[in-house]
Design an enzyme around this catalytic site. Structure first.
Site, PDB file in Angstrom:
ATOM      1  N   LYS A  22       3.568  27.962  22.424  1.00 38.77           N
ATOM      2  CA  LYS A  22       4.726  28.738  22.903  1.00 38.77           C
ATOM      3  C   LYS A  22       6.008  28.237  22.230  1.00 38.77           C
ATOM      4  CE  LYS A  22       6.805  27.366  26.813  1.00 38.77           C
ATOM      5  NZ  LYS A  22       8.249  27.106  26.763  1.00 38.77           N
ATOM      6  N   ASN A  23       6.171  26.932  22.146  1.00 41.12           N
ATOM      7  CA  ASN A  23       7.441  26.382  21.660  1.00 41.12           C
ATOM      8  C   ASN A  23       7.619  26.475  20.146  1.00 41.12           C
ATOM      9  OD1 ASN A  23       8.102  25.950  24.264  1.00 41.12           O
ATOM     10  ND2 ASN A  23       7.869  23.729  24.218  1.00 41.12           N
ATOM     11  N   ARG A  92      15.948  30.590  28.466  1.00 44.21           N
ATOM     12  CA  ARG A  92      17.073  30.003  27.751  1.00 44.21           C
ATOM     13  C   ARG A  92      16.854  29.949  26.241  1.00 44.21           C
ATOM     14  NH1 ARG A  92      19.218  26.227  28.988  1.00 44.21           N
ATOM     15  NH2 ARG A  92      19.363  25.127  27.258  1.00 44.21           N
ATOM     16  N   CYS A 116      18.882  24.400  33.997  1.00 51.09           N
ATOM     17  CA  CYS A 116      17.613  24.822  34.620  1.00 51.09           C
ATOM     18  C   CYS A 116      17.162  23.660  35.501  1.00 51.09           C
ATOM     19  CB  CYS A 116      16.577  25.168  33.559  1.00 51.09           C
ATOM     20  SG  CYS A 116      15.873  23.727  32.761  1.00 51.09           S
ATOM     21  N   ARG A 121      20.917  21.087  30.254  1.00 55.18           N
ATOM     22  CA  ARG A 121      20.498  21.815  29.050  1.00 55.18           C
ATOM     23  C   ARG A 121      21.695  22.378  28.269  1.00 55.18           C
ATOM     24  NH1 ARG A 121      15.109  23.281  29.746  1.00 55.18           N
ATOM     25  NH2 ARG A 121      14.986  23.383  27.472  1.00 55.18           N
ATOM     26  N   ASP A 304       7.106  16.823  27.639  1.00 56.07           N
ATOM     27  CA  ASP A 304       6.376  17.963  28.215  1.00 56.07           C
ATOM     28  C   ASP A 304       5.006  17.571  28.740  1.00 56.07           C
ATOM     29  OD1 ASP A 304       7.622  20.544  25.929  1.00 56.07           O
ATOM     30  OD2 ASP A 304       8.528  19.468  27.611  1.00 56.07           O
ATOM     31  N   VAL A 326      14.396  11.920  28.006  1.00 52.91           N
ATOM     32  CA  VAL A 326      14.848  13.121  27.295  1.00 52.91           C
ATOM     33  C   VAL A 326      15.658  14.033  28.209  1.00 52.91           C
ATOM     34  CG1 VAL A 326      14.107  15.160  26.015  1.00 52.91           C
ATOM     35  CG2 VAL A 326      12.915  12.980  25.689  1.00 52.91           C
ATOM     36  N   ARG A 396       4.769  31.333  32.471  1.00 53.47           N
ATOM     37  CA  ARG A 396       5.693  31.368  31.327  1.00 53.47           C
ATOM     38  C   ARG A 396       5.073  30.701  30.116  1.00 53.47           C
ATOM     39  NH1 ARG A 396      11.678  29.606  32.293  1.00 53.47           N
ATOM     40  NH2 ARG A 396      11.475  29.954  30.078  1.00 53.47           N
TER      41      ARG A 396
HETATM   42  C1  EPZ Z   1      12.520  22.192  23.580  1.00 54.18           C
HETATM   43  O1  EPZ Z   1      13.637  22.385  24.428  1.00 54.18           O
HETATM   44  C2  EPZ Z   1      11.328  22.728  24.345  1.00 54.18           C
HETATM   45  N1  EPZ Z   1      11.526  24.149  24.627  1.00 54.18           N
HETATM   46  C3  EPZ Z   1      11.162  21.959  25.656  1.00 54.18           C
HETATM   47  O2  EPZ Z   1       9.976  22.429  26.289  1.00 54.18           O
HETATM   48  C4  EPZ Z   1      10.969  20.475  25.324  1.00 54.18           C
HETATM   49  O3  EPZ Z   1      10.877  19.746  26.538  1.00 54.18           O
HETATM   50  C5  EPZ Z   1      12.167  19.981  24.505  1.00 54.18           C
HETATM   51  O4  EPZ Z   1      12.301  20.790  23.317  1.00 54.18           O
HETATM   52  C6  EPZ Z   1      12.019  18.529  24.087  1.00 54.18           C
HETATM   53  O5  EPZ Z   1      10.832  18.350  23.360  1.00 54.18           O
HETATM   54  C7  EPZ Z   1      11.287  25.050  23.645  1.00 54.18           C
HETATM   55  O6  EPZ Z   1      10.940  24.695  22.532  1.00 54.18           O
HETATM   56  C8  EPZ Z   1      11.458  26.487  24.002  1.00 54.18           C
HETATM   57  P1  EPZ Z   1      16.226  19.622  23.084  1.00 54.18           P
HETATM   58  P2  EPZ Z   1      15.138  22.150  23.835  1.00 54.18           P
HETATM   59  O7  EPZ Z   1      17.320  20.446  22.493  1.00 54.18           O
HETATM   60  O8  EPZ Z   1      15.204  22.629  22.435  1.00 54.18           O
HETATM   61  C9  EPZ Z   1      19.974  17.637  25.188  1.00 54.18           C
HETATM   62  C10 EPZ Z   1       8.692  23.368  28.001  1.00 54.18           C
HETATM   63  O9  EPZ Z   1       8.316  22.951  29.103  1.00 54.18           O
HETATM   64  N2  EPZ Z   1      20.765  18.590  24.386  1.00 54.18           N
HETATM   65  O10 EPZ Z   1      15.413  18.726  22.202  1.00 54.18           O
HETATM   66  O11 EPZ Z   1      16.099  22.692  24.812  1.00 54.18           O
HETATM   67  C11 EPZ Z   1      19.188  18.346  26.275  1.00 54.18           C
HETATM   68  O12 EPZ Z   1      19.996  18.565  27.418  1.00 54.18           O
HETATM   69  C12 EPZ Z   1      10.113  23.113  27.544  1.00 54.18           C
HETATM   70  O13 EPZ Z   1       7.974  24.011  27.184  1.00 54.18           O
HETATM   71  C13 EPZ Z   1      22.153  18.496  24.397  1.00 54.18           C
HETATM   72  O14 EPZ Z   1      22.724  17.637  25.069  1.00 54.18           O
HETATM   73  O15 EPZ Z   1      15.195  20.549  23.857  1.00 54.18           O
HETATM   74  C14 EPZ Z   1      18.056  17.406  26.540  1.00 54.18           C
HETATM   75  O16 EPZ Z   1      18.497  16.383  27.429  1.00 54.18           O
HETATM   76  C15 EPZ Z   1      10.896  22.319  28.573  1.00 54.18           C
HETATM   77  N3  EPZ Z   1      22.882  19.388  23.673  1.00 54.18           N
HETATM   78  C16 EPZ Z   1      17.780  16.795  25.168  1.00 54.18           C
HETATM   79  O17 EPZ Z   1      18.951  17.038  24.375  1.00 54.18           O
HETATM   80  C17 EPZ Z   1      22.282  20.366  22.922  1.00 54.18           C
HETATM   81  O18 EPZ Z   1      23.010  21.149  22.248  1.00 54.18           O
HETATM   82  C18 EPZ Z   1      16.578  17.418  24.461  1.00 54.18           C
HETATM   83  O19 EPZ Z   1      16.851  18.789  24.297  1.00 54.18           O
HETATM   84  C19 EPZ Z   1      20.877  20.447  22.918  1.00 54.18           C
HETATM   85  C20 EPZ Z   1      20.135  19.554  23.652  1.00 54.18           C
END
Ligand code: EPZ
Length: 420
Positions: A22-23, A92, A116, A121, A304, A326, A396
């Site tokens: 999915k991701n 999102r 969320c 996020r 995850d 994370v 989802r």
């Molecule tokens: C992706 O989310 C995945 N979702 C998440 O999977 C996964 O947990 C995550 O990567 C980490 O591996 C999808 O790919 C659709 P990040 P993403 O940007 O891209 C902070 C699932 O269950 N951050 O690496 O949103 C953020 O708040 C989902 O399938 C900022 O501060 O993850 C978090 O604490 C859940 N500012 C950390 O970084 C930003 O602009 C990691 O977020 C972006 C992120």
């Protein structure tokens, strides 16, 4: 709303096929907006988030032809440059259409995603990166309004190896003028898969999967032809389920290279893992030992799979300390585990889990995608019956998981339209 009902006590045995990731599928689908040519994407998981993404692409004017797990998308003429709040609030990741729309049309208006269940996020890293490539951004009534006459390559240092920000940058940089260097890029396998999909369109990307990614922009891109990689999180979930129930499961499609951190921890816990060319076999003949887990960006232990490993820890021998680095609020499942009789104490980013011999089945509530599947895992080993409510979270990201688990011997069923 549907309810998933599980009767505990069955060992899982047999073979299960992992679906597409999915991701990886989501950013790959949004990348089809970067061209007016026909794009073919295969091995898509049949999950709600993919259906949401296809609906958004269609709303933006793309032609979408579905054939099972393969979809053809032609964004020949984009008739809208807006991703509405009603849709982005349900998924999102839709925010990722901002960059492709901006690169293709020079303007875009996308609802800024809110938080969320697992955390705030924010998307500050996405926005700052787009500005460095020349985008002018305003936040108006909850929408990010973006404009750019011509995006140009830049050297972007990410404060955190954000998966989404890295994906956003790779997509936009593929059409920007000149070279973009992404430093401190996310290294997840889904990033490598997105780069492969973009390269099939003619994008010039080097270093995906490493901390420094170079993208040389093209004036236009051709059609995509790509098969989405197997879902390592679904695969890991089944490996953990096999170990928890002391069964023996062949997880077909699981790729050892994507799951190294999990395999190390499952072996440390006492599970037996056999790595084959096209599958991983998980066996456990006796109760596993508790192990400590610390989630980190790839190649560290994946966040995850944290909830699923906590489920295992609740019935393991001894104590496990689980640290979530994370996301700031990803322990909601722990509170539901207490309803089964688990022994967990939470302290900020740390959860101390003392394994117990036997848990007791209970009605519980899903709060997010990975928490919902971890509740089912506990239900597989708890005595009596467990009912998991709000399974729309589950749908989802997991394709027919109750059918896959039933085929492995679990006593599990979906009760449609039950009181949720
Ligand atoms: C992706 O989310 C995945 N979702 C998440 O999977 C996964 O947990 C995550 O990567 C980490 O591996 C999808 O790919 C659709 P990040 P993403 O940007 O891209 C902070 C699932 O269950 N951050 O690496 O949103 C953020 O708040 C989902 O399938 C900022 O501060 O993850 C978090 O604490 C859940 N500012 C950390 O970084 C930003 O602009 C990691 O977020 C972006 C992120």
């Amino acid at each position: 709303m549907d309810v998933i009902r599980v009767k505990g006590g069955r060992r899982l045995t047999g073979e299960v096929q992992v679906a597409g990731a999915k991701n990886a599928a989501l950013p790959i689908l949004f990348s089809t907006l970067l061209t007016d040519q026909r794009c073919v994407v295969g091995n898509l998981p049949q999950v709600q988030d993919v259906r949401t993404a296809l609906r958004l692409l269609s709303d933006l004017g793309a032609e979408v032809e579905e054939d099972g797990s393969t979809v053809a998308i032609t964004a020949g003429e984009i008739t809208s440059s807006e991703a509405p709040y009603e849709l982005v609030k349900t998924m999102r990741a839709s925010f990722l259409v901002l960059g492709p729309l901006l690169a293709r049309l020079g303007h875009a208006r996308v609802s800024q995603p809110g938080g969320c269940a697992i955390g705030g996020r924010p998307v500050n890293l996405h926005l700052h990166a787009l500005q460095q490539l020349g985008a002018e951004l305003d936040l108006v009534h909850g929408y990010t309004e973006a404009r750019a006459d011509r995006l140009r390559g830049a050297e972007v240092q990410l404060d955190f190896p954000s998966v989404g920000a890295t994906e956003h940058l790779m997509m936009v940089a593929s059409l920007a003028h000149g070279e973009t260097v992404i430093e401190n890029a996310a290294r997840e396998p889904e990033i490598v898969d997105l780069a492969a999909a973009l390269r099939s369109m003619g994008a010039d990307i080097e270093g995906a999967g490493e901390a420094i990614v170079r993208v040389r922009g093209a004036s236009q891109l051709g059609g995509m032809n790509h098969q989405v990689l197997p879902d390592r999180i679904e695969a890991g979930t089944f490996l953990i389920a096999a170990a928890m129930t002391r069964g023996e499961v062949v997880v077909r499609g699981a790729r050892s290279g994507d799951l190294h951190a999990l395999l190390v921890k499952l072996r440390e816990a006492g599970a037996e893992l056999e790595e084959r060319d096209d599958a991983i076999v998980a066996r456990a003949a006796r109760r596993l030992a508790g192990v400590d887990i610390k989630t980190l960006p790839y190649p560290g232990f994946p966040t995850d799979l944290q909830a699923q490993m906590m489920a295992l820890a609740t019935v393991s021998q001894g104590t496990s300390v689980i640290t979530e680095t994370v996301f700031e609020n990803r322990f909601m499942h722990a509170n539901e585990f207490l309803r089964f009789g688990a022994d967990i104490s939470l302290d900020g980013h740390n959860a101390v889990v003392r394994g117990v011999e036997q848990l007791s089945g209970a009605p519980v509530m899903a709060t997010d995608l990975r928490a919902s599947v971890s509740l089912i895992l506990v239900g597989l080993v708890a005595d009596n019956t467990t009912e998991v409510r709000r399974v729309y979270h589950l749908d989802r990201g997991y394709e027919r998981i109750e059918e896959k688990l039933a085929a492995l011997g679990a006593s599990i069923e979906r009760v449609k339209g039950a009181r949720g």
